[in-house]
Design a protein around this motif. Structure first.
Motif, mmCIF file in Angstrom:
data_model
loop_
_atom_site.group_PDB
_atom_site.id
_atom_site.type_symbol
_atom_site.label_atom_id
_atom_site.label_comp_id
_atom_site.label_asym_id
_atom_site.label_seq_id
_atom_site.Cartn_x
_atom_site.Cartn_y
_atom_site.Cartn_z
ATOM 1 N N LYS A 201 -3.174 12.597 -8.951
ATOM 2 C CA LYS A 201 -2.230 12.651 -10.066
ATOM 3 C C LYS A 201 -0.973 11.843 -9.760
ATOM 4 O O LYS A 201 -0.446 11.139 -10.637
ATOM 5 C CB LYS A 201 -1.875 14.109 -10.363
ATOM 6 C CG LYS A 201 -0.964 14.283 -11.562
ATOM 7 C CD LYS A 201 -0.688 15.759 -11.818
ATOM 8 C CE LYS A 201 0.236 15.942 -13.012
ATOM 9 N NZ LYS A 201 0.517 17.388 -13.264
ATOM 10 N N CYS A 202 -0.491 11.929 -8.533
ATOM 11 C CA CYS A 202 0.682 11.140 -8.139
ATOM 12 C C CYS A 202 0.354 9.648 -8.147
ATOM 13 O O CYS A 202 1.213 8.810 -8.451
ATOM 14 C CB CYS A 202 1.164 11.567 -6.757
ATOM 15 S SG CYS A 202 1.858 13.235 -6.693
ATOM 16 N N HIS B 110 -4.980 -1.159 -7.596
ATOM 17 C CA HIS B 110 -6.196 -0.400 -7.292
ATOM 18 C C HIS B 110 -5.791 1.036 -6.963
ATOM 19 O O HIS B 110 -4.898 1.259 -6.141
ATOM 20 C CB HIS B 110 -6.941 -1.012 -6.104
ATOM 21 C CG HIS B 110 -7.298 -2.455 -6.302
ATOM 22 N ND1 HIS B 110 -8.482 -2.864 -6.886
ATOM 23 C CD2 HIS B 110 -6.614 -3.592 -5.992
ATOM 24 C CE1 HIS B 110 -8.525 -4.180 -6.926
ATOM 25 N NE2 HIS B 110 -7.412 -4.650 -6.387
ATOM 26 N N LEU B 111 -6.467 1.994 -7.587
ATOM 27 C CA LEU B 111 -6.202 3.414 -7.357
ATOM 28 C C LEU B 111 -7.437 4.058 -6.752
ATOM 29 O O LEU B 111 -8.512 4.053 -7.358
ATOM 30 C CB LEU B 111 -5.823 4.105 -8.669
ATOM 31 C CG LEU B 111 -5.652 5.629 -8.621
ATOM 32 C CD1 LEU B 111 -4.572 6.031 -7.628
ATOM 33 C CD2 LEU B 111 -5.336 6.170 -10.012
ATOM 34 N N GLU B 112 -7.280 4.598 -5.555
ATOM 35 C CA GLU B 112 -8.382 5.251 -4.854
ATOM 36 C C GLU B 112 -7.894 6.583 -4.296
ATOM 37 O O GLU B 112 -7.091 6.609 -3.364
ATOM 38 C CB GLU B 112 -8.898 4.367 -3.716
ATOM 39 C CG GLU B 112 -9.394 2.997 -4.165
ATOM 40 C CD GLU B 112 -9.756 2.104 -2.995
ATOM 41 O OE1 GLU B 112 -9.630 2.586 -1.842
ATOM 42 O OE2 GLU B 112 -10.131 0.949 -3.224
ATOM 43 N N GLN B 113 -8.380 7.671 -4.873
ATOM 44 C CA GLN B 113 -7.998 9.012 -4.434
ATOM 45 C C GLN B 113 -6.468 9.147 -4.415
ATOM 46 O O GLN B 113 -5.838 9.116 -5.453
ATOM 47 C CB GLN B 113 -8.600 9.305 -3.052
ATOM 48 C CG GLN B 113 -10.127 9.315 -3.036
ATOM 49 C CD GLN B 113 -10.718 10.411 -3.908
ATOM 50 O OE1 GLN B 113 -10.155 11.506 -4.040
ATOM 51 N NE2 GLN B 113 -11.863 10.128 -4.515
ATOM 52 N N VAL C 218 5.195 10.894 -2.701
ATOM 53 C CA VAL C 218 4.611 10.796 -1.360
ATOM 54 C C VAL C 218 4.476 12.185 -0.750
ATOM 55 O O VAL C 218 5.135 13.141 -1.184
ATOM 56 C CB VAL C 218 5.484 9.898 -0.458
ATOM 57 C CG1 VAL C 218 5.530 8.482 -1.013
ATOM 58 C CG2 VAL C 218 6.891 10.466 -0.335
ATOM 59 N N PRO C 219 3.615 12.344 0.261
ATOM 60 C CA PRO C 219 3.453 13.663 0.905
ATOM 61 C C PRO C 219 4.757 14.151 1.506
ATOM 62 O O PRO C 219 5.540 13.373 2.053
ATOM 63 C CB PRO C 219 2.393 13.403 1.982
ATOM 64 C CG PRO C 219 1.662 12.188 1.519
ATOM 65 C CD PRO C 219 2.668 11.349 0.801
ATOM 66 N N ARG C 220 4.982 15.451 1.403
ATOM 67 C CA ARG C 220 6.186 16.050 1.968
ATOM 68 C C ARG C 220 6.032 16.204 3.473
ATOM 69 O O ARG C 220 4.954 16.524 3.966
ATOM 70 C CB ARG C 220 6.461 17.417 1.332
ATOM 71 C CG ARG C 220 6.774 17.345 -0.153
ATOM 72 C CD ARG C 220 7.172 18.721 -0.669
ATOM 73 N NE ARG C 220 7.513 18.689 -2.078
ATOM 74 C CZ ARG C 220 6.645 18.907 -3.059
ATOM 75 N NH1 ARG C 220 5.377 19.173 -2.760
ATOM 76 N NH2 ARG C 220 7.027 18.861 -4.321
ATOM 77 N N LEU D 132 0.845 -1.195 0.000
ATOM 78 C CA LEU D 132 0.000 0.000 0.000
ATOM 79 C C LEU D 132 0.878 1.243 0.000
ATOM 80 O O LEU D 132 1.848 1.327 0.757
ATOM 81 C CB LEU D 132 -0.911 -0.009 1.227
ATOM 82 C CG LEU D 132 -1.920 1.132 1.360
ATOM 83 C CD1 LEU D 132 -2.966 1.058 0.259
ATOM 84 C CD2 LEU D 132 -2.588 1.095 2.732
ATOM 85 N N TRP D 133 0.531 2.220 -0.852
ATOM 86 C CA TRP D 133 1.240 3.499 -0.906
ATOM 87 C C TRP D 133 0.247 4.633 -0.675
ATOM 88 O O TRP D 133 -0.838 4.646 -1.273
ATOM 89 C CB TRP D 133 1.902 3.722 -2.273
ATOM 90 C CG TRP D 133 2.999 2.771 -2.608
ATOM 91 C CD1 TRP D 133 4.328 2.916 -2.368
ATOM 92 C CD2 TRP D 133 2.856 1.523 -3.293
ATOM 93 N NE1 TRP D 133 5.031 1.843 -2.845
ATOM 94 C CE2 TRP D 133 4.146 0.962 -3.423
ATOM 95 C CE3 TRP D 133 1.766 0.807 -3.809
ATOM 96 C CZ2 TRP D 133 4.380 -0.256 -4.040
ATOM 97 C CZ3 TRP D 133 1.991 -0.409 -4.416
ATOM 98 C CH2 TRP D 133 3.289 -0.928 -4.528
ATOM 99 N N LYS D 134 0.605 5.580 0.162
ATOM 100 C CA LYS D 134 -0.174 6.800 0.350
ATOM 101 C C LYS D 134 0.574 7.945 -0.318
ATOM 102 O O LYS D 134 1.721 8.232 0.038
ATOM 103 C CB LYS D 134 -0.379 7.080 1.838
ATOM 104 C CG LYS D 134 -1.303 6.081 2.514
ATOM 105 C CD LYS D 134 -1.560 6.460 3.961
ATOM 106 C CE LYS D 134 -2.522 5.474 4.611
ATOM 107 N NZ LYS D 134 -2.806 5.832 6.029
ATOM 108 N N LEU D 135 -0.096 8.612 -1.269
ATOM 109 C CA LEU D 135 0.550 9.613 -2.101
ATOM 110 C C LEU D 135 -0.035 10.999 -1.847
ATOM 111 O O LEU D 135 -0.974 11.159 -1.065
ATOM 112 C CB LEU D 135 0.396 9.221 -3.572
ATOM 113 C CG LEU D 135 0.806 7.766 -3.869
ATOM 114 C CD1 LEU D 135 0.381 7.364 -5.254
ATOM 115 C CD2 LEU D 135 2.301 7.581 -3.684
#
Length: 212
Positions: free
Chosen positions: A144-145, A167-170, A205-207, A137-140
């Motif tokens: 767009k990312c 799977h792409l969700e938000q 990923v979030p800064r 799982l990746w949180k971006l």
């Protein structure tokens, strides 16, 4: 052996500057150094073989020369050196190639899967009705990312011919790997997971916030 050294003795005395200077003679003081020889006691050190033993390396025994003892220890100059190609087991998972999977082979056991899980980062094993699966799982930062990461996953796994279920969700991407023909996991799943691990995601990923 005796050594002779010199020592310095300082003797102060006065010299008259002028005998005609009334009413008193003026004297200027000087300090003269006189070198006198001094004899230093002789120190002799005598080493005997009985107390200190022998110095230096000994000569080899005839039996050692006959057995070529030196060549066994130091190596032979005519030794042939070969560069061995690493075996598959010595390579990391990401460097291995995916091989065709036979439908006759058995799926990987859970114990073997747990051992290989240590070689991939961020993945976990799911035990479902259809068999074992790998999930990551990746949180971006944003949607767009997420699209960019899906494209990078496709490029990284294109040469393997074994694609994960993505799977792409938000702002979240979830990837799952398993070998459907076996009803579980295979070595190919872990090889693909290792190749996905090498994808650059630091720009997606979030800064982190920098607190003052």
């Amino acid at each position: 052996m005796a050594y002779t050294a010199t020592t310095t003795n300082h003797i102060p005395f006065s010299l008259p500057l002028s005998k005609l200077s009334p009413p008193h003679n003026h004297y200027r003081h000087f300090k003269v150094s006189i070198l006198t020889p001094t004899r230093i006691p002789t120190l002799r050190i005598q080493a005997t073989g009985d107390r200190l033993g022998e110095f230096g390396a000994r000569d080899p025994f005839p039996a050692e020369i006959e057995s070529a003892f030196g060549e066994k220890v130091l190596g032979n100059g005519d030794t042939e050196h070969k560069i061995l190609i690493p075996t598959v087991s010595a390579l990391s998972l990401s460097q291995q190639e995916c091989t065709p999977i036979s439908p006759l082979q058995d799926p990987m056991s859970k114990d073997d899967a747990q051992k290989l899980l240590k070689k991939v980062l961020g993945w976990r094993i799911l035990d479902e009705e259809v068999g074992l699966k790998l999930q990551c799982l990746w949180k971006l930062r944003d949607f767009k990312c997420g699209v960019e990461l899906v494209n990078r996953i496709y490029k990284a796994t294109e040469s393997c011919g074994h694609f994960p279920n993505v799977h792409l969700e938000q702002n979240q991407v979830r990837a799952e790997l398993w070998t459907e023909s076996l009803g579980g996991l295979s070595m190919t799943d872990f090889i693909v997971a290792a190749k996905i691990d090498e994808i650059k995601t630091s720009d997606l990923v979030p800064r982190k916030r920098a607190w003052a």
